[in-house]
Design a protein around this motif. Structure first.
Motif, short mmCIF file in Angstrom:
data_model
loop_
_atom_site.label_atom_id
_atom_site.label_comp_id
_atom_site.label_asym_id
_atom_site.label_seq_id
_atom_site.Cartn_x
_atom_site.Cartn_y
_atom_site.Cartn_z
N ALA A 121 79.01 125.66 25.79
CA ALA A 121 80.34 125.73 26.09
C ALA A 121 81.21 126.70 25.55
CB ALA A 121 80.78 124.35 25.39
N ASN A 122 80.86 127.31 24.33
CA ASN A 122 81.67 128.52 23.78
C ASN A 122 81.47 130.02 24.45
OD1 ASN A 122 82.89 126.74 21.97
ND2 ASN A 122 81.25 126.83 20.34
N HIS A 123 80.58 129.63 25.17
CA HIS A 123 80.10 131.37 25.75
C HIS A 123 79.69 131.09 27.14
CE1 HIS A 123 79.18 131.44 21.36
NE2 HIS A 123 79.75 132.57 21.50
N ILE A 124 80.42 130.45 28.13
CA ILE A 124 80.43 130.18 29.30
C ILE A 124 81.54 130.20 30.16
CG2 ILE A 124 80.43 127.96 29.60
CD1 ILE A 124 77.18 129.69 30.83
N LEU A 125 81.46 130.82 31.31
CA LEU A 125 82.74 130.87 32.13
C LEU A 125 82.92 129.45 32.93
CD1 LEU A 125 82.33 134.34 33.92
CD2 LEU A 125 83.73 133.78 31.79
N PHE A 126 82.03 128.72 33.27
CA PHE A 126 82.13 127.41 33.86
C PHE A 126 80.67 126.70 33.72
CE2 PHE A 126 82.16 124.53 37.31
CZ PHE A 126 83.32 124.04 37.14
N SER A 127 80.80 125.46 33.35
CA SER A 127 79.74 124.34 33.30
C SER A 127 79.86 123.38 34.21
CB SER A 127 79.67 123.83 31.89
OG SER A 127 79.52 124.73 30.84
N ALA A 128 78.99 123.41 35.22
CA ALA A 128 78.89 122.23 36.29
C ALA A 128 77.94 121.28 35.87
CB ALA A 128 78.55 122.98 37.45
N ASN A 129 78.07 120.16 35.44
CA ASN A 129 77.26 119.13 35.26
C ASN A 129 77.34 118.08 36.43
OD1 ASN A 129 76.73 119.70 32.25
ND2 ASN A 129 78.88 119.61 32.23
N LEU A 130 76.16 118.25 37.07
CA LEU A 130 75.91 117.57 38.36
C LEU A 130 75.59 116.04 38.19
CD1 LEU A 130 74.02 120.15 40.71
CD2 LEU A 130 76.65 119.86 40.08
N TYR A 180 70.13 131.16 25.40
CA TYR A 180 71.39 131.51 24.63
C TYR A 180 71.53 132.72 24.29
CZ TYR A 180 75.68 129.01 23.12
OH TYR A 180 77.10 128.87 22.89
N PRO A 181 70.75 133.14 23.66
CA PRO A 181 71.11 134.80 23.51
C PRO A 181 71.47 135.67 24.51
CG PRO A 181 68.99 134.06 22.34
CD PRO A 181 69.42 132.91 23.19
N ALA A 182 70.71 135.56 25.63
CA ALA A 182 71.06 136.33 27.03
C ALA A 182 72.43 135.91 27.57
CB ALA A 182 70.07 136.11 28.07
N ILE A 183 72.67 134.57 27.27
CA ILE A 183 74.26 133.88 27.74
C ILE A 183 75.27 134.41 27.01
CG2 ILE A 183 75.42 131.94 28.06
CD1 ILE A 183 73.29 132.09 30.08
N SER A 184 75.06 134.73 25.70
CA SER A 184 76.22 135.08 24.89
C SER A 184 76.25 136.66 25.40
CB SER A 184 75.86 134.82 23.46
OG SER A 184 74.67 135.47 23.13
#
Length: 586
Positions: free
Chosen positions: A125-134, A85-89
């Motif tokens: 969810a708050n720090h992502i451009l797109f979430s793909a839940n396969l 998460y730190p790197a994602i944000s």
């Protein structure tokens, strides 16, 4: 070549390959075995094994930052994912493309008390451009005890036809989600998350590919700046004699040189650049705090622009933010294809373009420069500040301030400079840097948590040497970054150890008390010596100016191992030297 037998893993891996995602950073685990098997057996991919997922995230970020294309992260299920998460944000706010591939349990094992499971769906969810839940095919779902078929199937009529139809529908849905996620990372420059449920067995392999996923190309939307809009900007631009351009973080060589040269000629324009802007011109103002920190209320009114134009990443200088929030321009325009941060609470134009597109449309319309003494007046003050700056350096004792001067002057040409956060980036902003040095810092979230890992990732992506300057708290916080088998021999760390969080000593509040020392400054007696021994770094120290100058003469020379130079500075003196600096240059 061996492939994972799992068809969903095959689909993900083939689409990463089709999208030219070459660098894969893998953290060990079992649930992600199908992905690990697939990536490591294909010579197209360059794979790295990083145990600590937080370090892996920033290592991947450092590579992506330099290549300006996505890297992929692969982890097991459970809390492993949260450590990204730190790197994602940071990637989210710094516009760096990352593709997170997280293995997960099947949906029917979530929330029932099964081991190593958390709710991974949309976790960023708050720090992502797109979430793909396969999704998984239901063939292996648990049986209903009252039926001989999976619980999801309520009728045995047309069973085969139904299974094949649902499977194809799921495959299409999964492929679309994967394509969309990766395309978003590439086109919108940011992190995306693909959550992939895997059913056991996990380690089976095959010599044939069982799936051929569809590849969806990125939709390229060509934007042209509206002619009426440019005319409106031109009318405002030509109406005012005080225009300020403030440039945040930029990749090197992104702004066309003829644009910079044209802006430098105009006396009605002041261009402020930050260290991370990677923009240079002798007529620009590159040490913002040096110029504005000593200003009076009357001076600020003189500096207050009519039009403020900003572009690039987030601004480091707290002083320029305070100034422009209090002395707001009549107009604030921000140039960026994606973001329009209202940093100064007066934004009135979001120019959805690149700086090159905007200025190439605007500047040819300018038939003359507006008569103004705006830049000449402040250029004279800039020269005075530089003279006072040098006088101060000549008289101050060995301290953080003196150390940064020595280090930055000694940096070799044509190198990449990675900076830690907090004091490190702020001190660096007070000094001039050589034009051939490219500068980077994690200013998206401005955290100290992954600076070392980012710098090491950067060094792996670059053939030219990477030099990392950091403070002690940041370095020790991210010490697992050195648990890394990919550190080049030309990587250099300059660790400034002032035995605590020195920046807190220059902030408001009582200091030199037990509570302050423990809970704010966080004083310590740690050194990097044993870490360097464990991780096979060449280690040296400097505790005074003479030692530092001697070490810097040989520190950047070629070697058979990476190097770290630990520079010890006086903890209780550094803050006084810095605070007195701003008084002196006034």
């Amino acid at each position: 070549m061996l492939y994972p037998k799992n068809p969903l893993a095959q689909t993900v891996i083939q689409l990463c390959k089709a999208k030219n995602i070459q660098h894969i950073i893998i953290s060990p685990g079992s649930r992600n075995a199908p992905l690990t098997i697939g990536f490591t057996n294909d010579p197209f991919f360059t794979c790295y094994s990083i145990v600590d997922e937080r370090c892996a995230g920033f290592f991947a970020l450092g590579i992506a930052q330099q290549l300006e294309s996505p890297t992929a992260l692969v982890c097991s299920s459970g809390s492993a994912l949260l450590n990204y998460y730190p790197a994602i944000s940071e990637a989210f706010y710094s516009d760096i493309p990352l593709v997170v591939l997280s293995a997960d349990r099947p949906n029917y094992l979530i929330g029932i008390g099964d081991g190593q499971t958390i709710n991974q769906k949309d976790v960023f969810a708050n720090h992502i451009l797109f979430s793909a839940n396969l999704k998984l095919n239901f063939e292996n779902a648990p049986k209903n005890p009252n039926e001989n078929e999976p619980a999801i199937i309520k009728s045995i009529e047309n069973k085969l036809e139904r299974i094949l139809g649902v499977k194809q529908e799921l495959d299409d849905e999964n492929e679309t989600k994967i394509n969309t996620a990766i395309n978003k990372a590439i086109s919108a420059h940011g992190p995306v998350h693909i959550n992939i449920p895997f059913e056991e067995p996990l380690y089976e392999t095959t010599e044939t590919l069982d799936v051929k996923p569809k590849v969806i190309d990125i939709e390229v939307k060509k934007r042209k700046i509206d002619d009426f809009f440019i005319q409106e900007c031109y009318d405002d631009w030509n109406s005012y004699s005080k225009k300020m351009i403030l440039i945040g973080a930029n990749q090197p060589n992104k702004v066309e040189q003829h644009i910079l040269d044209e802006l430098a000629k105009d006396n009605s324009i002041i261009v402020f650049t930050e260290t991370t802007s990677n923009v240079h011109n002798k007529h620009f103002f590159n040490s913002i705090d040096k110029l504005i920190a000593p200003l009076s209320e009357e001076d600020f009114k003189k500096l207050q622009p009519d039009v403020l134009v900003t572009f690039g990443g987030l601004i480091v200088s707290k002083k320029i933010k305070q100034f422009l929030r209090k002395f707001q321009p009549k107009h604030h325009w921000h140039i960026d294809k994606k973001n329009a941060y209202d940093t100064f609470f007066c934004l009135d134009k979001h120019i959805e373009a690149t700086p090159n597109q905007f200025f190439n449309a605007l500047l040819p319309r300018l038939t003359h420069f507006v008569k103004s003494d705006y830049k000449p007046y402040w250029s004279d003050i800039k020269l005075l500040r530089e003279e006072k700056h040098q006088l101060y350096l000549n008289e101050v004792p060995f301290s953080d301030f003196k150390v940064f001067d020595s280090i930055l002057k000694a940096l070799p040409e044509q190198t990449v400079l990675q900076l830690g956060n907090s004091s490190t980036i702020r001190y660096t902003q007070l000094f001039d840097l050589k034009k051939t040095i490219s500068v980077f810092c994690n200013r998206g979230t401005s955290g100290i948590d992954g600076s070392t890992s980012t710098a090491i990732g950067c060094s792996k992506a670059n053939k030219i040497p990477t030099i990392f300057i950091t403070g002690d708290l940041s370095f020790f916080y991210d010490s697992n970054a050195l648990w890394n088998n990919y550190i080049p021999n030309n990587f250099r760390i300059l660790l400034i150890n002032n035995q605590g969080g020195g920046i807190f000593r220059i902030l408001p509040g009582h200091k030199n008390t037990k509570k302050f020392d423990t809970y704010f400054e966080t004083t310590h007696n740690l050194t990097a010596k044993q870490l360097c021994k464990m991780y096979d770094f060449d280690y040296d120290i400097a505790s005074n100016e003479r030692q530092l100058k001697a070490q810097l003469k040989v520190f950047f020379e070629a070697s058979n191992q990476p190097k770290l130079l630990e520079i010890f500075t006086p903890r209780t003196l550094n803050d006084d030297v810095l605070l007195d600096y701003f008084k002196f240059i006034k």
